[in-house]
Design a protein around this motif. Structure first.
Motif, PDB file in Angstrom:
ATOM      1  N   CYS A 173      65.985 -94.730  77.207  1.00 30.78           N
ATOM      2  CA  CYS A 173      66.066 -93.052  77.601  1.00 30.78           C
ATOM      3  C   CYS A 173      65.272 -92.349  77.028  1.00 30.78           C
ATOM      4  O   CYS A 173      64.921 -90.870  77.483  1.00 30.78           O
ATOM      5  N   GLY A 174      64.572 -92.574  76.663  1.00 25.38           N
ATOM      6  CA  GLY A 174      63.106 -91.194  75.885  1.00 25.38           C
ATOM      7  C   GLY A 174      63.316 -90.832  74.201  1.00 25.38           C
ATOM      8  O   GLY A 174      62.555 -90.075  74.409  1.00 25.38           O
ATOM      9  N   LYS A 175      63.937 -91.579  73.883  1.00 27.17           N
ATOM     10  CA  LYS A 175      64.842 -90.904  72.193  1.00 27.17           C
ATOM     11  C   LYS A 175      63.381 -90.975  71.677  1.00 27.17           C
ATOM     12  O   LYS A 175      63.006 -89.783  71.181  1.00 27.17           O
ATOM     13  N   THR A 176      62.171 -92.039  71.861  1.00 30.32           N
ATOM     14  CA  THR A 176      60.846 -92.010  70.567  1.00 30.32           C
ATOM     15  C   THR A 176      59.432 -91.327  71.726  1.00 30.32           C
ATOM     16  O   THR A 176      59.162 -90.567  70.757  1.00 30.32           O
ATOM     17  N   THR A 177      60.240 -91.723  73.190  1.00 32.45           N
ATOM     18  CA  THR A 177      58.905 -90.684  73.647  1.00 32.45           C
ATOM     19  C   THR A 177      59.037 -89.137  73.016  1.00 32.45           C
ATOM     20  O   THR A 177      58.016 -87.724  72.787  1.00 32.45           O
ATOM     21  N   LEU A 178      60.701 -88.487  72.954  1.00 28.40           N
ATOM     22  CA  LEU A 178      60.096 -87.134  73.207  1.00 28.40           C
ATOM     23  C   LEU A 178      60.317 -87.318  71.395  1.00 28.40           C
ATOM     24  O   LEU A 178      59.971 -85.580  70.773  1.00 28.40           O
ATOM     25  N   LEU A 179      60.313 -87.555  70.418  1.00 32.73           N
ATOM     26  CA  LEU A 179      59.857 -87.961  68.794  1.00 32.73           C
ATOM     27  C   LEU A 179      58.388 -87.118  69.078  1.00 32.73           C
ATOM     28  O   LEU A 179      57.880 -86.615  68.314  1.00 32.73           O
ATOM     29  N   ASN A 180      58.292 -88.286  69.336  1.00 25.77           N
ATOM     30  CA  ASN A 180      56.596 -88.625  69.394  1.00 25.77           C
ATOM     31  C   ASN A 180      55.657 -87.032  69.743  1.00 25.77           C
ATOM     32  O   ASN A 180      55.261 -86.526  70.008  1.00 25.77           O
ATOM     33  N   MET A 181      56.611 -86.138  71.147  1.00 30.58           N
ATOM     34  CA  MET A 181      56.281 -85.362  71.301  1.00 30.58           C
ATOM     35  C   MET A 181      56.326 -84.333  70.186  1.00 30.58           C
ATOM     36  O   MET A 181      55.491 -82.446  70.509  1.00 30.58           O
ATOM     37  N   LEU A 182      57.915 -84.412  69.502  1.00 27.53           N
ATOM     38  CA  LEU A 182      57.958 -83.356  68.493  1.00 27.53           C
ATOM     39  C   LEU A 182      56.438 -83.299  67.336  1.00 27.53           C
ATOM     40  O   LEU A 182      56.249 -82.073  67.034  1.00 27.53           O
ATOM     41  N   ALA A 183      56.284 -84.677  67.284  1.00 25.23           N
ATOM     42  CA  ALA A 183      55.313 -84.313  66.700  1.00 25.23           C
ATOM     43  C   ALA A 183      53.749 -84.211  66.823  1.00 25.23           C
ATOM     44  O   ALA A 183      52.374 -84.393  66.077  1.00 25.23           O
ATOM     45  N   GLY A 184      53.280 -84.021  68.039  1.00 25.41           N
ATOM     46  CA  GLY A 184      52.528 -83.284  68.693  1.00 25.41           C
ATOM     47  C   GLY A 184      51.736 -84.766  69.270  1.00 25.41           C
ATOM     48  O   GLY A 184      50.029 -84.653  69.281  1.00 25.41           O
ATOM     49  N   PHE A 185      52.000 -86.362  68.962  1.00 26.11           N
ATOM     50  CA  PHE A 185      51.344 -87.146  69.656  1.00 26.11           C
ATOM     51  C   PHE A 185      51.361 -87.470  70.814  1.00 26.11           C
ATOM     52  O   PHE A 185      50.339 -88.193  71.598  1.00 26.11           O
ATOM     53  N   GLU A 186      52.585 -87.160  71.398  1.00 21.05           N
ATOM     54  CA  GLU A 186      51.917 -86.721  72.959  1.00 21.05           C
ATOM     55  C   GLU A 186      52.407 -85.186  73.591  1.00 21.05           C
ATOM     56  O   GLU A 186      52.795 -84.261  72.946  1.00 21.05           O
ATOM     57  N   GLN A 187      52.242 -85.434  74.787  1.00 23.27           N
ATOM     58  CA  GLN A 187      52.502 -83.364  75.245  1.00 23.27           C
ATOM     59  C   GLN A 187      53.668 -83.630  76.505  1.00 23.27           C
ATOM     60  O   GLN A 187      53.650 -84.799  77.238  1.00 23.27           O
ATOM     61  N   PRO A 188      54.359 -82.729  76.890  1.00 21.28           N
ATOM     62  CA  PRO A 188      55.258 -82.823  77.969  1.00 21.28           C
ATOM     63  C   PRO A 188      54.570 -82.739  79.190  1.00 21.28           C
ATOM     64  O   PRO A 188      53.406 -81.674  79.190  1.00 21.28           O
ATOM     65  N   THR A 189      54.859 -83.068  80.580  1.00 22.91           N
ATOM     66  CA  THR A 189      54.705 -82.892  81.585  1.00 22.91           C
ATOM     67  C   THR A 189      55.010 -81.550  82.387  1.00 22.91           C
ATOM     68  O   THR A 189      54.152 -80.967  82.995  1.00 22.91           O
ATOM     69  N   ALA A 190      56.172 -80.875  81.361  1.00 25.47           N
ATOM     70  CA  ALA A 190      56.855 -80.436  81.444  1.00 25.47           C
ATOM     71  C   ALA A 190      57.955 -79.042  81.156  1.00 25.47           C
ATOM     72  O   ALA A 190      58.104 -80.102  79.936  1.00 25.47           O
ATOM     73  N   GLY A 191      57.506 -78.115  80.516  1.00 20.47           N
ATOM     74  CA  GLY A 191      58.665 -77.632  79.269  1.00 20.47           C
ATOM     75  C   GLY A 191      57.227 -77.413  78.395  1.00 20.47           C
ATOM     76  O   GLY A 191      56.730 -77.325  78.361  1.00 20.47           O
ATOM     77  N   ARG A 192      58.661 -76.699  76.738  1.00 21.70           N
ATOM     78  CA  ARG A 192      58.066 -76.409  75.406  1.00 21.70           C
ATOM     79  C   ARG A 192      58.136 -77.590  75.099  1.00 21.70           C
ATOM     80  O   ARG A 192      59.604 -76.558  74.912  1.00 21.70           O
ATOM     81  N   ILE A 193      58.583 -77.158  73.617  1.00 24.54           N
ATOM     82  CA  ILE A 193      58.593 -77.857  72.728  1.00 24.54           C
ATOM     83  C   ILE A 193      57.764 -76.794  71.753  1.00 24.54           C
ATOM     84  O   ILE A 193      57.075 -76.477  71.298  1.00 24.54           O
ATOM     85  N   ARG A 194      58.797 -75.308  70.329  1.00 28.00           N
ATOM     86  CA  ARG A 194      58.240 -75.105  69.376  1.00 28.00           C
ATOM     87  C   ARG A 194      59.076 -75.630  68.408  1.00 28.00           C
ATOM     88  O   ARG A 194      60.596 -75.802  68.367  1.00 28.00           O
ATOM     89  N   VAL A 195      58.480 -75.520  67.531  1.00 29.94           N
ATOM     90  CA  VAL A 195      59.052 -75.408  66.258  1.00 29.94           C
ATOM     91  C   VAL A 195      58.450 -74.137  64.855  1.00 29.94           C
ATOM     92  O   VAL A 195      57.412 -74.390  65.177  1.00 29.94           O
ATOM     93  N   ASN A 196      59.065 -73.264  64.247  1.00 27.67           N
ATOM     94  CA  ASN A 196      59.188 -72.144  63.810  1.00 27.67           C
ATOM     95  C   ASN A 196      58.802 -71.069  64.936  1.00 27.67           C
ATOM     96  O   ASN A 196      57.914 -70.108  64.331  1.00 27.67           O
ATOM     97  N   GLY A 197      58.934 -70.763  65.631  1.00 27.04           N
ATOM     98  CA  GLY A 197      58.477 -69.789  66.677  1.00 27.04           C
ATOM     99  C   GLY A 197      57.377 -70.872  67.442  1.00 27.04           C
ATOM    100  O   GLY A 197      56.534 -69.725  68.661  1.00 27.04           O
ATOM    101  N   GLU A 198      56.056 -71.736  67.070  1.00 31.85           N
ATOM    102  CA  GLU A 198      55.007 -72.181  67.567  1.00 31.85           C
ATOM    103  C   GLU A 198      55.006 -73.109  68.584  1.00 31.85           C
ATOM    104  O   GLU A 198      55.593 -74.489  67.909  1.00 31.85           O
ATOM    105  N   ALA A 199      54.047 -73.343  69.452  1.00 30.61           N
ATOM    106  CA  ALA A 199      54.318 -74.325  70.626  1.00 30.61           C
ATOM    107  C   ALA A 199      53.559 -75.342  69.582  1.00 30.61           C
ATOM    108  O   ALA A 199      52.539 -75.648  69.249  1.00 30.61           O
ATOM    109  N   VAL A 200      53.993 -76.415  69.944  1.00 30.26           N
ATOM    110  CA  VAL A 200      53.916 -77.822  69.232  1.00 30.26           C
ATOM    111  C   VAL A 200      52.803 -78.540  70.175  1.00 30.26           C
ATOM    112  O   VAL A 200      53.145 -78.520  71.735  1.00 30.26           O
ATOM    113  N   GLY A 201      51.238 -78.108  69.929  1.00 27.72           N
ATOM    114  CA  GLY A 201      49.955 -79.067  70.918  1.00 27.72           C
ATOM    115  C   GLY A 201      49.689 -79.933  70.066  1.00 27.72           C
ATOM    116  O   GLY A 201      49.111 -80.858  70.978  1.00 27.72           O
ATOM    117  N   ARG A 202      50.044 -80.273  68.865  1.00 20.26           N
ATOM    118  CA  ARG A 202      49.013 -81.464  67.965  1.00 20.26           C
ATOM    119  C   ARG A 202      49.906 -81.411  67.307  1.00 20.26           C
ATOM    120  O   ARG A 202      50.400 -80.993  66.706  1.00 20.26           O
TER     121      ARG A 202
END
Length: 264
Positions: free
Chosen positions: A47-76
């Motif tokens: 269902c994409g659980k690990t994919t989502l976690l990897n994007m939170l970690a910065g290991f992968e990037q979303p195709t669309a949308g954005r993830i922020r941690v403490n207001g800062e975009a996750v890029g790496r």
């Protein structure tokens, strides 16, 4: 402000060759995680659980949308987000103390401060007396404690955990769940981290979480977000625990049943 903000995140994996169509893994997933909250993500396999976690970690990037941690975009990858892996990922040539100290050395933390932090984290996970052991001298549960201590030692804003207890036998898994529950119950609010757990275990999610995000089968979408309003430590024989487990299992099984019906 939320510690983690997942904003309409979509992930598409391109197909390989002419015959393989692109795979829509996640479709406009959106939810927030509060500061110092323990949030679990569950759902059917794929269902994409690990994919989502990897994007939170910065290991992968979303195709669309954005993830922020403490207001800062996750890029790496960043020290602000530590990952605990299923397979421990310890350095076999380093002792417990040296493994826990590794990230601090990379961050150039002064030696005296480093020693104090390492001693505190080893004590926190109950490994005093094992500081000079090597990974091959430890049980699976002990190795995972080292992994958690190492991740916490760099003082991340968010602790990410990808099936951290899945490789353990049933007894050690139960012990580690109890230990994590103890840490959550005993840590004062200022010391607690924001934690995100990916797990296949409904029971584990209920034991540890403040909220549980249920993803639908592929493509992963937020099906429901469930608040776990149970006192810690939690009892699996508690009627409220049993009722919540039944509800979560029904949510996941709906997708399984729907897939089977579609196949016929």
């Amino acid at each position: 402000m939320s510690a983690v903000s997942i904003q309409a995140v979509t992930k598409i994996y391109p197909g390989h060759g002419r015959r393989d169509a692109p795979v829509l893994a996640l479709d406009e997933v959106a939810f927030d995680i509060a500061d110092r909250e323990f949030c679990s993500i569950i759902g059917h396999s794929g269902c994409g659980k690990t994919t989502l976690l990897n994007m939170l970690a910065g290991f992968e990037q979303p195709t669309a949308g954005r993830i922020r941690v403490n207001g800062e975009a996750v890029g790496r990858p960043s020290w602000s987000r530590s990952m605990v892996f299923q397979d421990y990922a310890l350095f076999p040539w380093l002792t417990v103390r040296e493994n826990v100290s590794f990230g601090l050395e990379m961050k150039k933390v002064p030696p005296a401060e480093r020693r104090a932090i390492v001693a505190r984290q080893i004590r926190l996970v109950g490994l005093e007396g094992f500081e000079d052991r090597y990974p091959h001298q430890l049980s699976g549960g002990m190795k995972q404690r080292v992994s958690i201590a190492r991740a916490l030692s760099v003082d991340p804003h968010v602790l990410l955990m990808d099936e951290p207890f899945a490789a353990l036998d049933a007894q050690n898994r139960a012990l580690m769940q109890q230990e994590m529950g103890r840490l959550l119950a005993s840590a004062d609010s200022a010391a607690r981290k924001t934690m995100v757990l990916v797990t296949h275990s409904i029971e584990e999610a209920i034991l540890l979480s403040d909220r549980i995000v249920v993803l639908s089968s592929r493509p992963g979408r937020v099906k429901e977000i469930v608040t776990v309003d149970l006192p810690r430590p939690r009892d699996e024989d508690d009627p409220a625990f049993i009722a919540l487990r039944r509800h979560l299992r029904a949510l996941i099984n709906e997708d399984v049943s729907a897939s089977a019906t579609a196949a016929h």
